[in-house]
Design a protein around this motif. Structure first.
Motif, PDB file in Angstrom:
ATOM      1  N   PHE A 205       0.797  -1.224   0.000  1.00 10.40           N
ATOM      2  CA  PHE A 205       0.000   0.000   0.000  1.00 10.40           C
ATOM      3  C   PHE A 205       0.834   1.280   0.000  1.00 10.40           C
ATOM      4  CE2 PHE A 205      -3.799  -2.478   1.150  1.00 10.40           C
ATOM      5  CZ  PHE A 205      -4.772  -1.783   0.435  1.00 10.40           C
ATOM      6  N   LEU A 206       2.060   1.243   0.506  1.00  9.06           N
ATOM      7  CA  LEU A 206       2.828   2.484   0.641  1.00  9.06           C
ATOM      8  C   LEU A 206       2.944   3.278  -0.658  1.00  9.06           C
ATOM      9  CD1 LEU A 206       5.759   1.766   3.150  1.00  9.06           C
ATOM     10  CD2 LEU A 206       3.801   3.282   3.456  1.00  9.06           C
ATOM     11  N   PRO A 207       3.215   2.656  -1.813  1.00  7.94           N
ATOM     12  CA  PRO A 207       3.354   3.462  -3.041  1.00  7.94           C
ATOM     13  C   PRO A 207       2.105   4.243  -3.414  1.00  7.94           C
ATOM     14  CG  PRO A 207       4.327   1.291  -3.347  1.00  7.94           C
ATOM     15  CD  PRO A 207       3.584   1.243  -2.041  1.00  7.94           C
ATOM     16  N   THR A 208       0.902   3.723  -3.116  1.00 10.12           N
ATOM     17  CA  THR A 208      -0.310   4.431  -3.526  1.00 10.12           C
ATOM     18  C   THR A 208      -0.487   5.743  -2.771  1.00 10.12           C
ATOM     19  OG1 THR A 208      -2.650   4.123  -4.114  1.00 10.12           O
ATOM     20  CG2 THR A 208      -1.993   3.409  -1.910  1.00 10.12           C
ATOM     21  N   PHE A 209       0.061   5.833  -1.552  1.00 14.20           N
ATOM     22  CA  PHE A 209      -0.034   7.095  -0.819  1.00 14.20           C
ATOM     23  C   PHE A 209       0.829   8.169  -1.479  1.00 14.20           C
ATOM     24  CE2 PHE A 209      -0.637   4.069   2.925  1.00 14.20           C
ATOM     25  CZ  PHE A 209      -2.011   4.073   2.784  1.00 14.20           C
ATOM     26  N   ASP A 210       1.962   7.761  -2.006  1.00 11.62           N
ATOM     27  CA  ASP A 210       2.846   8.720  -2.655  1.00 11.62           C
ATOM     28  C   ASP A 210       2.241   9.229  -3.962  1.00 11.62           C
ATOM     29  OD1 ASP A 210       5.288  10.030  -2.122  1.00 11.62           O
ATOM     30  OD2 ASP A 210       6.265   8.910  -3.733  1.00 11.62           O
ATOM     31  N   ARG A 211       1.406   8.401  -4.604  1.00 14.96           N
ATOM     32  CA  ARG A 211       0.750   8.809  -5.862  1.00 14.96           C
ATOM     33  C   ARG A 211      -0.571   9.516  -5.630  1.00 14.96           C
ATOM     34  NH1 ARG A 211       1.843   3.258  -7.021  1.00 14.96           N
ATOM     35  NH2 ARG A 211      -0.387   2.840  -6.790  1.00 14.96           N
ATOM     36  N   HIS A 212      -1.099   9.418  -4.450  1.00  9.14           N
ATOM     37  CA  HIS A 212      -2.458   9.888  -4.175  1.00  9.14           C
ATOM     38  C   HIS A 212      -2.634  11.377  -4.454  1.00  9.14           C
ATOM     39  CE1 HIS A 212      -6.268  10.520  -2.139  1.00  9.14           C
ATOM     40  NE2 HIS A 212      -5.704  11.331  -1.270  1.00  9.14           N
ATOM     41  N   ASP A 213      -3.606  11.700  -5.284  1.00 18.62           N
ATOM     42  CA  ASP A 213      -3.992  13.087  -5.541  1.00 18.62           C
ATOM     43  C   ASP A 213      -5.438  13.093  -6.014  1.00 18.62           C
ATOM     44  OD1 ASP A 213      -4.351  15.722  -6.209  1.00 18.62           O
ATOM     45  OD2 ASP A 213      -2.446  15.930  -7.273  1.00 18.62           O
ATOM     46  N   LYS A 214      -6.340  13.423  -5.115  1.00 20.66           N
ATOM     47  CA  LYS A 214      -7.765  13.436  -5.436  1.00 20.66           C
ATOM     48  C   LYS A 214      -8.348  14.836  -5.230  1.00 20.66           C
ATOM     49  CE  LYS A 214      -8.802   9.217  -6.749  1.00 20.66           C
ATOM     50  NZ  LYS A 214      -7.493   8.928  -7.340  1.00 20.66           N
ATOM     51  N   ARG A 215      -7.517  15.848  -5.423  1.00 20.56           N
ATOM     52  CA  ARG A 215      -8.004  17.219  -5.250  1.00 20.56           C
ATOM     53  C   ARG A 215      -9.115  17.548  -6.250  1.00 20.56           C
ATOM     54  NH1 ARG A 215      -2.255  20.153  -5.245  1.00 20.56           N
ATOM     55  NH2 ARG A 215      -1.889  18.429  -6.707  1.00 20.56           N
ATOM     56  N   ASP A 216      -8.983  17.055  -7.474  1.00 22.45           N
ATOM     57  CA  ASP A 216     -10.015  17.335  -8.475  1.00 22.45           C
ATOM     58  C   ASP A 216     -11.348  16.664  -8.129  1.00 22.45           C
ATOM     59  OD1 ASP A 216      -8.198  18.835  -9.885  1.00 22.45           O
ATOM     60  OD2 ASP A 216      -7.724  17.259 -11.340  1.00 22.45           O
ATOM     61  N   ALA A 217     -11.301  15.560  -7.406  1.00 21.51           N
ATOM     62  CA  ALA A 217     -12.534  14.842  -7.057  1.00 21.51           C
ATOM     63  C   ALA A 217     -13.353  15.587  -6.017  1.00 21.51           C
ATOM     64  CB  ALA A 217     -12.194  13.443  -6.549  1.00 21.51           C
ATOM     65  N   LEU A 218     -12.746  16.534  -5.298  1.00 21.00           N
ATOM     66  CA  LEU A 218     -13.463  17.229  -4.231  1.00 21.00           C
ATOM     67  C   LEU A 218     -14.600  18.102  -4.754  1.00 21.00           C
ATOM     68  CD1 LEU A 218     -10.490  18.200  -1.877  1.00 21.00           C
ATOM     69  CD2 LEU A 218     -12.044  16.242  -1.699  1.00 21.00           C
ATOM     70  N   VAL A 219     -14.571  18.427  -6.040  1.00 23.24           N
ATOM     71  CA  VAL A 219     -15.658  19.229  -6.612  1.00 23.24           C
ATOM     72  C   VAL A 219     -16.999  18.514  -6.460  1.00 23.24           C
ATOM     73  CG1 VAL A 219     -15.437  18.286  -8.954  1.00 23.24           C
ATOM     74  CG2 VAL A 219     -16.330  20.599  -8.635  1.00 23.24           C
ATOM     75  N   HIS A 220     -16.978  17.196  -6.404  1.00 23.49           N
ATOM     76  CA  HIS A 220     -18.225  16.424  -6.301  1.00 23.49           C
ATOM     77  C   HIS A 220     -18.876  16.527  -4.926  1.00 23.49           C
ATOM     78  CE1 HIS A 220     -17.148  14.986 -10.198  1.00 23.49           C
ATOM     79  NE2 HIS A 220     -16.091  14.320  -9.753  1.00 23.49           N
ATOM     80  N   PHE A 221     -18.156  17.105  -3.962  1.00 22.58           N
ATOM     81  CA  PHE A 221     -18.735  17.314  -2.634  1.00 22.58           C
ATOM     82  C   PHE A 221     -19.312  18.720  -2.468  1.00 22.58           C
ATOM     83  CE2 PHE A 221     -15.720  13.847  -2.040  1.00 22.58           C
ATOM     84  CZ  PHE A 221     -16.495  12.928  -1.344  1.00 22.58           C
ATOM     85  N   HIS A 222     -19.270  19.521  -3.520  1.00 25.34           N
ATOM     86  CA  HIS A 222     -19.912  20.831  -3.460  1.00 25.34           C
ATOM     87  C   HIS A 222     -21.410  20.629  -3.261  1.00 25.34           C
ATOM     88  CE1 HIS A 222     -16.542  23.248  -5.679  1.00 25.34           C
ATOM     89  NE2 HIS A 222     -16.070  22.393  -4.797  1.00 25.34           N
ATOM     90  N   GLY A 223     -21.976  21.282  -2.276  1.00 20.11           N
ATOM     91  CA  GLY A 223     -23.387  21.101  -1.959  1.00 20.11           C
ATOM     92  C   GLY A 223     -23.631  20.038  -0.909  1.00 20.11           C
TER      93      GLY A 223
END
Length: 419
Positions: A302-320
């Motif tokens: 699992f360690l490598p996936t944390f280094d690649r993790h970037d879900k900033r663009d997905a946060l738009v779906h929590f608007h509202g």
């Protein structure tokens, strides 16, 4: 076939997928250079544990009075779910899921189902105090073990990925909470899983989710695997950690020898990375059992996936959506600044920082989290019913001190001193 038999059968099938044609366990390829670094890592790990033993022998004894059993009554962490089942992920991995129905005497109405996703090296047991409170309040609660953790199957090395966890969460919801309003709560890696779900199924977030809590997590774009060592050394951990853990997993005797020195060493390590205030011995034991019960090669995968993790663009779906971001001010794994971008990118999100709190906030300050979750759910359901424009709310950052716990600790210490 019963669910437990099916679970055993699927676990056996999953284990077979992780083995080569020879039947031997799959091993990660490690280059000669990385083997040297891994060997160095093993030596450092052994030396670190030995040093910790010396420190722990004095410190754990000295601070034993700070971890008072009075903070948790007998049986506080015991819980029997109403339903245990296995949900099969899209790649065939069996996922252990538990469902709690509302307490019989609770006025339920149309309260949303609350779905909890736990963090890295933990399990669904980390949410035990929150699920008990929520079912008393009339909620249906769903908890699950993420792949490779707790009682779930492991999958392949390549499947130990945040995007795959998002697909796993969707399968869990699809199977046990297919309709009605939802509240999603994710701690650390579990918060990342929630972001991956939103990235893959924005319609689910828009149509059904009334509130979301991101606890001690990050949307990415920062060095996540710092482990409290600082930016530079943290990068080395993220780069070479998988090789070190893989090598250690091939030498379980070394690990057992290191831990055989006693529970005091284990508790010292758990307290260093997990808590920032006195907690009962049972909380330390539960946390240690979850962390040290996670296979080392699963940690490595699992360690490598944390280094690649970037879900900033997905946060738009929590608007509202009503969003709450929670952090401990002394969290050495995901400090508050790792969560600030979530608040910045979701209009109307609230940020609550808890004083004297580490990474495992749900066990360290359970009453504070229970209160925060109750307020979040109430705001979310009211906004959905009344059409309140959450995005127009001002951003709020609050600091919360667990005064009730301080008083209990002080009272117990006074009583112990007089005794």
């Amino acid at each position: 076939m019963g669910s437990s038999d099916r679970h055993d059968q699927l676990r056996a099938r999953d284990t077979g997928r992780r083995q080569g044609a020879s039947g031997l366990p799959r091993r990660r390829h490690v280059s000669p250079a990385n083997r040297s670094l891994a060997g160095l890592g093993i030596g450092l790990a052994a030396a670190g544990v030995a040093a910790a033993a010396g420190i722990a022998a004095g410190r754990v004894t000295k601070e034993r009075h700070a971890r008072l059993a009075v903070l948790a009554p007998a049986g506080a962490y015991a819980h029997t779910p109403d339903l245990e089942l296995v949900v099969i992920a899209d790649d065939g991995v069996p996922l252990h899921v538990e469902v709690d129905e509302p307490a019989p005497d609770a006025a339920t109405g149309d309260k949303p189902t609350v779905v909890f996703s736990h963090g890295f090296c933990l399990s669904l047991e980390s949410w035990v105090l929150q699920r008990k409170e929520l079912i008393r309040d009339g909620h249906r609660v769903v908890t699950w073990d993420q792949r490779g953790h707790g009682r779930s199957g492991r999958g392949t090395e390549e499947s130990c990925d945040i995007d795959q966890l998002g697909r796993d969460l969707y399968r869990v919801i699809e199977e046990v909470a297919p309709d009605g309003q939802l509240v999603l709560v994710g701690h650390s890696m579990g918060g990342m899983t929630t972001m991956a779900l939103a990235d893959q199924h924005p319609d689910l977030i828009r149509d059904r989710v009334v509130a979301t809590a991101f606890v001690a997590t990050s949307a990415g774009g920062a060095q996540l695997v710092s482990l409290g060592f600082g930016q530079y050394f943290g990068k080395l951990v993220g780069r070479f950690g998988p090789g070190v853990l893989d090598r250690l997993s091939a030498r379980p005797g070394l690990v057992r020898t290191a831990l055989r020195a006693g529970r005091d060493i284990e508790e010292f390590l758990v307290e260093r990375w997990s808590f920032a205030s006195p907690v009962p011995p049972a909380a330390v034991r539960l946390t240690g059992d979850m962390i040290f019960g996670t296979p080392l090669d699963v940690m490595a995968d699992f360690l490598p996936t944390f280094d690649r993790h970037d879900k900033r663009d997905a946060l738009v779906h929590f608007h509202g959506v009503e969003v709450l971001v929670l952090n401990g001010n002394h969290d050495v794994l995901t400090p508050p600044e790792h969560s600030e971008e979530i608040v910045h990118l979701i209009p109307g999100a609230e940020h609550v920082v808890i004083e004297e709190a580490g990474h495992i906030i749900m066990l360290e300050h359970p009453e504070v989290l229970n209160e925060q979750f109750a307020g979040l759910i109430e705001r979310g359901t009211r906004a959905a019913a009344e059409g309140i424009e959450i995005a127009r709310k001002p951003r709020v950052r609050r600091t919360v001190t667990d005064l009730a716990k301080r008083r209990r600790v002080a009272k117990a210490r006074r009583g112990q001193s007089s005794a």
